[in-house]
Scaffold this motif. Sequence first.
Motif, PDB file in Angstrom:
ATOM      1  N   UNK A 174       0.246 -40.656  47.051  1.00  0.00           N
ATOM      2  CA  UNK A 174      -0.685 -41.166  48.054  1.00  0.00           C
ATOM      3  C   UNK A 174      -1.198 -42.533  47.605  1.00  0.00           C
ATOM      4  N   UNK A 175      -0.904 -43.581  48.382  1.00  0.00           N
ATOM      5  CA  UNK A 175      -1.279 -44.938  47.987  1.00  0.00           C
ATOM      6  C   UNK A 175      -2.784 -45.171  48.119  1.00  0.00           C
ATOM      7  N   UNK A 176      -3.297 -46.154  47.371  1.00  0.00           N
ATOM      8  CA  UNK A 176      -4.700 -46.526  47.537  1.00  0.00           C
ATOM      9  C   UNK A 176      -4.876 -47.287  48.851  1.00  0.00           C
ATOM     10  N   UNK A 177      -6.103 -47.441  49.276  1.00  0.00           N
ATOM     11  CA  UNK A 177      -6.370 -48.162  50.525  1.00  0.00           C
ATOM     12  C   UNK A 177      -6.563 -49.650  50.255  1.00  0.00           C
ATOM     13  N   UNK A 178      -6.309 -50.436  51.279  1.00  0.00           N
ATOM     14  CA  UNK A 178      -6.584 -51.875  51.243  1.00  0.00           C
ATOM     15  C   UNK A 178      -5.934 -52.589  50.079  1.00  0.00           C
ATOM     16  N   UNK A 179      -6.744 -53.366  49.372  1.00  0.00           N
ATOM     17  CA  UNK A 179      -6.281 -54.182  48.260  1.00  0.00           C
ATOM     18  C   UNK A 179      -6.482 -53.477  46.918  1.00  0.00           C
ATOM     19  N   UNK A 180      -6.782 -52.182  46.956  1.00  0.00           N
ATOM     20  CA  UNK A 180      -7.036 -51.426  45.734  1.00  0.00           C
ATOM     21  C   UNK A 180      -5.735 -51.089  45.017  1.00  0.00           C
ATOM     22  N   UNK A 181      -5.867 -50.690  43.763  1.00  0.00           N
ATOM     23  CA  UNK A 181      -4.732 -50.263  42.957  1.00  0.00           C
ATOM     24  C   UNK A 181      -4.944 -48.816  42.531  1.00  0.00           C
ATOM     25  N   UNK A 182      -3.848 -48.125  42.228  1.00  0.00           N
ATOM     26  CA  UNK A 182      -3.943 -46.743  41.791  1.00  0.00           C
ATOM     27  C   UNK A 182      -3.083 -46.543  40.549  1.00  0.00           C
ATOM     28  N   UNK A 183      -3.700 -45.990  39.505  1.00  0.00           N
ATOM     29  CA  UNK A 183      -3.004 -45.711  38.253  1.00  0.00           C
ATOM     30  C   UNK A 183      -2.886 -44.199  38.111  1.00  0.00           C
ATOM     31  N   UNK A 184      -1.704 -43.660  38.411  1.00  0.00           N
ATOM     32  CA  UNK A 184      -1.448 -42.238  38.213  1.00  0.00           C
ATOM     33  C   UNK A 184      -1.054 -42.028  36.758  1.00  0.00           C
ATOM     34  N   UNK A 185      -1.715 -41.086  36.090  1.00  0.00           N
ATOM     35  CA  UNK A 185      -1.419 -40.805  34.692  1.00  0.00           C
ATOM     36  C   UNK A 185      -1.092 -39.330  34.514  1.00  0.00           C
ATOM     37  N   UNK A 186      -0.401 -39.036  33.438  1.00  0.00           N
ATOM     38  CA  UNK A 186      -0.087 -37.646  33.115  1.00  0.00           C
ATOM     39  C   UNK A 186       0.191 -37.552  31.629  1.00  0.00           C
ATOM     40  N   UNK A 187       0.049 -36.358  31.127  1.00  0.00           N
ATOM     41  CA  UNK A 187       0.358 -36.079  29.739  1.00  0.00           C
ATOM     42  C   UNK A 187       1.199 -34.820  29.666  1.00  0.00           C
ATOM     43  N   UNK A 188       1.931 -34.693  28.598  1.00  0.00           N
ATOM     44  CA  UNK A 188       2.725 -33.489  28.394  1.00  0.00           C
ATOM     45  C   UNK A 188       2.660 -33.094  26.932  1.00  0.00           C
ATOM     46  N   UNK A 189       2.461 -31.811  26.713  1.00  0.00           N
ATOM     47  CA  UNK A 189       2.352 -31.280  25.363  1.00  0.00           C
ATOM     48  C   UNK A 189       3.276 -30.087  25.223  1.00  0.00           C
ATOM     49  N   UNK A 190       4.033 -30.049  24.157  1.00  0.00           N
ATOM     50  CA  UNK A 190       4.887 -28.902  23.874  1.00  0.00           C
ATOM     51  C   UNK A 190       4.179 -28.064  22.813  1.00  0.00           C
ATOM     52  N   UNK A 191       3.561 -26.957  23.250  1.00  0.00           N
ATOM     53  CA  UNK A 191       2.807 -26.104  22.339  1.00  0.00           C
ATOM     54  C   UNK A 191       1.320 -26.326  22.485  1.00  0.00           C
ATOM     55  N   UNK A 192       0.526 -25.545  21.744  1.00  0.00           N
ATOM     56  CA  UNK A 192      -0.946 -25.647  21.814  1.00  0.00           C
ATOM     57  C   UNK A 192      -1.524 -25.599  20.406  1.00  0.00           C
ATOM     58  N   UNK A 193      -1.735 -26.680  19.732  1.00  0.00           N
ATOM     59  CA  UNK A 193      -1.308 -28.044  20.084  1.00  0.00           C
ATOM     60  C   UNK A 193       0.167 -28.248  19.773  1.00  0.00           C
TER      61      UNK A 193
END
Length: 156
Positions: free
Chosen positions: A24-43
């Motif tokens: 889903x894009x940001x509105x107008x002249x705004x920017x959007x930074x989609x981030x994610x993390x991935x972990x194998x195990x806990x921790x």
Amino acid sequence: MLLNVKESCVSKAISRKLTPEIWSPPTGNNLKFNVDGTTRGKPGPTGIVGVLGNSQGRILCLFSAFVGSHDSNADEVMAIHKACVLCASNHLLTGRNIEFASDSLMAVSWINNASVIGNLKLINIIYDIREHLQQFEGWTVIFNSRETNSEADILA
């Protein structure tokens, strides 16, 4: 793919575009930074990624990094932190409205709610995120479901 934001972010666009069906894009002249993390195990071994896009779906910046061994909440906080640091280091972005989107409700609530301390091991990073956010014209840190955060999720 790791880009040097100071040299590459915004100054030259990547030819690939984000698709509105899964992002889903940001509105107008705004920017959007989609981030994610991935972990194998806990921790376990932890990687973080981010995709900065504009309202037309153009990718302005990507990052990807290995950040050690953490749990799943820590990886999301670290991904938001990296996105904030990259944006704050680029004078072309500090005057913009930027939306930071994560699929971790816990990480988003820790950052948005000043009365919530969050994970004590992450408190310094959370405070640093809050400090970086003050450099932007306008900012929001929002929760995106995994389905609408898929551009970052695919990279992770």
